[in-house]
Design a protein around this motif. Structure first.
Motif, mmCIF file in Angstrom:
data_model
loop_
_atom_site.group_PDB
_atom_site.id
_atom_site.type_symbol
_atom_site.label_atom_id
_atom_site.label_comp_id
_atom_site.label_asym_id
_atom_site.label_seq_id
_atom_site.Cartn_x
_atom_site.Cartn_y
_atom_site.Cartn_z
ATOM 1 N N TYR A 1 0.830 -1.211 0.000
ATOM 2 C CA TYR A 1 0.000 0.000 0.000
ATOM 3 C C TYR A 1 0.862 1.258 0.000
ATOM 4 O O TYR A 1 0.652 2.180 -0.801
ATOM 5 N N PHE A 2 1.841 1.329 0.909
ATOM 6 C CA PHE A 2 2.656 2.534 1.014
ATOM 7 C C PHE A 2 3.645 2.669 -0.145
ATOM 8 O O PHE A 2 4.163 3.764 -0.391
ATOM 9 N N GLU A 3 3.904 1.592 -0.855
ATOM 10 C CA GLU A 3 4.711 1.678 -2.066
ATOM 11 C C GLU A 3 3.870 2.080 -3.276
ATOM 12 O O GLU A 3 4.375 2.154 -4.398
ATOM 13 N N GLY A 4 2.575 2.305 -3.032
ATOM 14 C CA GLY A 4 1.696 2.807 -4.074
ATOM 15 C C GLY A 4 1.324 1.799 -5.144
ATOM 16 O O GLY A 4 0.967 2.188 -6.270
ATOM 17 N N LYS A 5 1.350 0.514 -4.836
ATOM 18 C CA LYS A 5 1.069 -0.526 -5.828
ATOM 19 C C LYS A 5 -0.442 -0.738 -5.959
ATOM 20 O O LYS A 5 -0.995 -1.757 -5.539
ATOM 21 N N ARG A 6 -1.066 0.245 -6.555
ATOM 22 C CA ARG A 6 -2.518 0.282 -6.650
ATOM 23 C C ARG A 6 -3.092 -0.942 -7.351
ATOM 24 O O ARG A 6 -4.167 -1.445 -6.993
ATOM 25 N N ALA B 1 -9.815 -0.203 -2.514
ATOM 26 C CA ALA B 1 -9.821 0.418 -3.841
ATOM 27 C C ALA B 1 -10.900 1.480 -3.958
ATOM 28 O O ALA B 1 -10.748 2.455 -4.715
ATOM 29 N N GLY B 2 -11.977 1.318 -3.212
ATOM 30 C CA GLY B 2 -13.044 2.308 -3.225
ATOM 31 C C GLY B 2 -12.881 3.385 -2.179
ATOM 32 O O GLY B 2 -13.705 4.310 -2.103
ATOM 33 N N LEU B 3 -11.831 3.290 -1.371
ATOM 34 C CA LEU B 3 -11.608 4.261 -0.301
ATOM 35 C C LEU B 3 -10.443 5.194 -0.599
ATOM 36 O O LEU B 3 -10.551 6.406 -0.411
ATOM 37 N N GLU B 4 -9.335 4.628 -1.054
ATOM 38 C CA GLU B 4 -8.131 5.420 -1.294
ATOM 39 C C GLU B 4 -8.176 6.077 -2.670
ATOM 40 O O GLU B 4 -8.465 5.426 -3.674
ATOM 41 N N LYS B 5 -7.851 7.380 -2.712
ATOM 42 C CA LYS B 5 -7.870 8.116 -3.972
ATOM 43 C C LYS B 5 -6.477 8.543 -4.430
ATOM 44 O O LYS B 5 -6.227 8.719 -5.620
ATOM 45 N N ASP B 6 -5.545 8.695 -3.493
ATOM 46 C CA ASP B 6 -4.263 9.312 -3.811
ATOM 47 C C ASP B 6 -3.168 8.309 -4.208
ATOM 48 O O ASP B 6 -2.415 8.549 -5.136
ATOM 49 N N TRP B 7 -2.996 7.233 -3.464
ATOM 50 C CA TRP B 7 -1.977 6.200 -3.714
ATOM 51 C C TRP B 7 -0.583 6.821 -3.847
ATOM 52 O O TRP B 7 0.113 6.676 -4.848
ATOM 53 N N VAL B 8 -0.158 7.505 -2.791
ATOM 54 C CA VAL B 8 1.164 8.133 -2.747
ATOM 55 C C VAL B 8 2.226 7.060 -2.475
ATOM 56 O O VAL B 8 2.037 6.170 -1.650
ATOM 57 N N LYS B 9 3.361 7.164 -3.171
ATOM 58 C CA LYS B 9 4.466 6.224 -2.972
ATOM 59 C C LYS B 9 5.446 6.789 -1.949
ATOM 60 O O LYS B 9 5.975 7.892 -2.129
ATOM 61 N N TYR B 10 5.682 6.037 -0.887
ATOM 62 C CA TYR B 10 6.617 6.441 0.160
ATOM 63 C C TYR B 10 7.824 5.504 0.194
ATOM 64 O O TYR B 10 7.718 4.336 -0.193
ATOM 65 N N PRO B 11 8.966 5.988 0.671
ATOM 66 C CA PRO B 11 10.096 5.078 0.903
ATOM 67 C C PRO B 11 9.769 4.179 2.106
ATOM 68 O O PRO B 11 9.286 4.675 3.133
ATOM 69 N N VAL B 12 10.005 2.890 1.970
ATOM 70 C CA VAL B 12 9.611 1.931 3.001
ATOM 71 C C VAL B 12 10.815 1.133 3.486
ATOM 72 O O VAL B 12 11.585 0.585 2.676
ATOM 73 N N ILE B 13 10.986 1.061 4.797
ATOM 74 C CA ILE B 13 11.954 0.143 5.417
ATOM 75 C C ILE B 13 11.162 -1.011 6.013
ATOM 76 O O ILE B 13 10.331 -0.811 6.903
ATOM 77 N N TYR B 14 11.416 -2.199 5.514
ATOM 78 C CA TYR B 14 10.690 -3.398 5.978
ATOM 79 C C TYR B 14 11.705 -4.349 6.605
ATOM 80 O O TYR B 14 12.559 -4.914 5.915
ATOM 81 N N ARG C 1 10.134 12.477 0.685
ATOM 82 C CA ARG C 1 8.940 11.984 1.388
ATOM 83 C C ARG C 1 9.357 11.312 2.694
ATOM 84 O O ARG C 1 10.425 10.692 2.778
ATOM 85 N N LYS C 2 8.489 11.455 3.672
ATOM 86 C CA LYS C 2 8.770 10.824 4.950
ATOM 87 C C LYS C 2 8.761 9.299 4.804
ATOM 88 O O LYS C 2 8.140 8.747 3.890
ATOM 89 N N VAL C 3 9.417 8.636 5.734
ATOM 90 C CA VAL C 3 9.700 7.204 5.631
ATOM 91 C C VAL C 3 8.663 6.381 6.386
ATOM 92 O O VAL C 3 8.189 6.770 7.459
ATOM 93 N N VAL C 4 8.325 5.229 5.816
ATOM 94 C CA VAL C 4 7.471 4.230 6.467
ATOM 95 C C VAL C 4 8.367 3.121 7.004
ATOM 96 O O VAL C 4 9.197 2.576 6.265
ATOM 97 N N VAL C 5 8.231 2.793 8.277
ATOM 98 C CA VAL C 5 9.012 1.713 8.895
ATOM 99 C C VAL C 5 8.073 0.607 9.339
ATOM 100 O O VAL C 5 7.149 0.836 10.131
ATOM 101 N N LEU C 6 8.303 -0.589 8.831
ATOM 102 C CA LEU C 6 7.508 -1.772 9.163
ATOM 103 C C LEU C 6 8.435 -2.829 9.732
ATOM 104 O O LEU C 6 9.409 -3.214 9.077
ATOM 105 N N ILE C 7 8.145 -3.295 10.941
ATOM 106 C CA ILE C 7 9.010 -4.269 11.611
ATOM 107 C C ILE C 7 8.186 -5.489 11.983
ATOM 108 O O ILE C 7 7.236 -5.397 12.760
ATOM 109 N N ASP C 8 8.554 -6.633 11.421
ATOM 110 C CA ASP C 8 7.806 -7.870 11.635
ATOM 111 C C ASP C 8 8.508 -8.747 12.666
ATOM 112 O O ASP C 8 9.708 -9.027 12.536
ATOM 113 N N GLU C 9 7.749 -9.172 13.666
ATOM 114 C CA GLU C 9 8.251 -10.032 14.751
ATOM 115 C C GLU C 9 9.450 -9.373 15.442
ATOM 116 O O GLU C 9 10.539 -9.939 15.527
#
Length: 523
Positions: free
Chosen positions: A61-66, A75-88, A143-151
């Motif tokens: 989603y945050f990488e904008g992969k619509r 798909a019926g809610l989001e209109k912008d689909w902005v691409k952000y830099p993501v650290i996963y 653009r500000k960064v998205v950080v996602l940390i799993d486990e």
């Protein structure tokens, strides 16, 4: 019936799932809801419950992969689909036996992004590199960064039985996760998943703006499969399962509910099914303990034994203050919060007047899988390879061969290494625990501490043809004769006199010196 639909068994990558045309239970409304705020989030769920897939969905989603979200609710809610830099950062794929392994994993994960963004000659410790990476990604992309940390807590969970190693790992993680508070100006969105919420890890003490949604009613269905979602998305699979097992669809559904349903993650929430077990059941068209096949609660089993915890309480209502259920502290001896967070217990109800939860096993898969792991922890010998024969024991029990099954039980206790269980723990309760575990796992109906108006019997075991009333005594203060006398004087067997089955009273005498069954008398 043969369904051609593809089931995402073991697939935790959202893009792979969607491009591979796999069945997907739509959770994207939660993605949109979360993304409206800039707050950092934390979500605790048991292992194999869909956390990784949800985090991968956030990444897409945050990488904008619509294109991956076509036909889904968002798909019926989001209109912008902005691409952000993501650290996963995914901590799933390593076993952490020491702090060096954690540092190697951190180095590997950071290098991937440092290479992508042209950051070179990094020699600093992981926390400094993490902070520098976030700032550099913001500066280079605008653009500000998205950080996602799993486990986030995988290394902590894996070393809970190694206090010295665990403490070193906590020190590394405190500095690493603490970066997120100082980097707030560079961050668009932060989301962490884990099993436990360790109170002493600084991300939960220093990062005070963290929003814990683990027990938020609005997000109770964020992972797992609800009954409505099961019926809406898997009708062909339910029908195929019913046909393979030669039962009705209603019976197939009822069996799934009994085995895999029953999780609750808020004061008020609908039942949730374990998604890993559901998908494996449909893929294999068979019922089994799939969740337990992926890992065992070794540390918990040992800790319960070492604390001499009365495991029979897990069958009944386990009370815990609401403030404590998510507050597990490493030095705390209370394992109930950890049993909840790891998925072995779940919320059964909430007592508003006491502000407390009542916990219990969510379903049969968890109950019998967990008890199966506890038995070897208590007897400390492989059941399948020792002198004790499960098949022979069952035959003796069902046929009423009392001398036979008591001799088998004596052999089981004799197999326990003499120095494996501390002498102070080899009390009447310890032997009651082993009895309870054994009879429960043998498929026999067992009750412990069975009360009547004069007292309570230590155990009552029921088979198709017999009801066995047990009383246990330790030889340092009583005998088998005393045990049998108590059964009669307290009328423990009276409630079963009208039952068609044969009632057998058994007084058992345990020996501290011999560390097992010494004698028994029957009537």
């Amino acid at each position: 019936m043969n369904t051609a639909r593809k089931l995402p068994v073991g697939i935790q990558d959202f893009e792979k799932l969607r491009t591979g045309n796999n069945v997907y239970v739509d959770k994207t409304k939660y993605i949109y809801q979360l993304a409206q705020l800039d707050a950092p989030y934390f979500l605790s769920r048991p292992r194999r419950f869909g956390k990784s897939l949800f985090l991968s969905t956030l990444k897409a989603y945050f990488e904008g992969k619509r294109e991956l979200f076509e036909g889904l609710e968002i798909a019926g809610l989001e209109k912008d689909w902005v691409k952000y830099p993501v650290i996963y950062l995914d901590f799933n794929n390593s076993e952490y036996s020491d702090v060096q392994t954690l540092e190697m994993v951190l180095d590997y994960l950071l290098k991937e992004y440092e290479k992508e963004y042209g950051i070179q000659d990094i020699e600093a410790k992981p926390s400094i590199r993490f902070a520098s990476l976030i700032a550099a990604m913001h500066e280079k992309t605008g653009r500000k960064v998205v950080v996602l940390i799993d486990e986030y807590d995988k290394s902590l969970i894996n070393t809970m039985d190694k206090p010295d190693v665990n403490e070193k790992i906590r020190d590394v993680l405190k500095g690493f996760y603490g970066v997120l508070k100082g980097a707030d100006a560079h961050l668009r969105f932060v989301f962490l998943t884990g099993v436990t919420k360790f109170s002493k890890v600084s991300i939960f003490s220093d990062l005070n703006q963290l929003m814990d949604i683990s027990m938020d009613e609005n997000y109770a269905g964020i992972c797992g499969i609800s009954e409505a979602e099961l019926l809406q998305n898997f009708q062909p699979e339910i029908q195929a399962l019913a046909e393979r097992r030669k039962i009705s669809c209603d019976k197939a559904f009822a069996e799934m509910k009994k085995r895999y349903d029953g999780y609750h993650f808020a004061k008020v929430s609908e039942d949730m099914y374990n998604p890993f077990s559901v998908l494996n059941t449909f893929a294999k068209l068979d019922f089994a303990y799939y969740w337990f096949a992926t890992g065992t609660p070794t540390f918990l089993a040992k800790a319960l034994r070492n604390q001499n915890y009365d495991i029979r309480k897990l069958e009944d209502d386990v009370y815990i203050a609401a403030i404590s259920v998510m507050d597990y502290r490493y030095e705390n001896q209370d394992l109930v919060p950890l049993l909840y967070q790891t998925g072995y217990l779940t919320i059964k109800s909430y007592e508003e007047d006491e502000d407390a939860y009542i916990l219990g096993f969510p379903n049969e898969e968890v109950k019998y899988g967990f008890l199966r792991e506890l038995l070897p922890a208590f007897v400390l010998t492989p059941i399948a390879t020792g002198k004790f024969s499960i098949i022979l024991f069952l035959r003796q029990l069902k046929s009423g061969d009392i001398e036979g099954f008591m001799t088998s039980l004596k052999a089981l206790f004799a197999d326990i290494p003499y120095d494996a269980i501390e002498q102070k723990h080899r009390d009447e309760q310890y032997y009651q625990h082993v009895f309870y575990l054994l009879f429960t796992l043998m498929g026999q109906f067992v009750q412990t501490e069975v009360k009547n108006n004069k007292g309570r019997a230590d155990a009552v075991v029921k088979t198709a043809g017999h009801i066995y009333v047990f009383e246990f005594k330790m030889d340092d203060n009583a005998t088998a004769e005393d045990a049998l006398k108590q059964i009669n004087s307290k009328d423990y067997a009276i409630p079963y006199t009208t039952d068609h089955r044969k009632t057998v009273k058994i007084g058992v005498e345990f020996s501290q010196k011999e560390r097992g069954i010494k004698r028994w008398l029957t009537e």
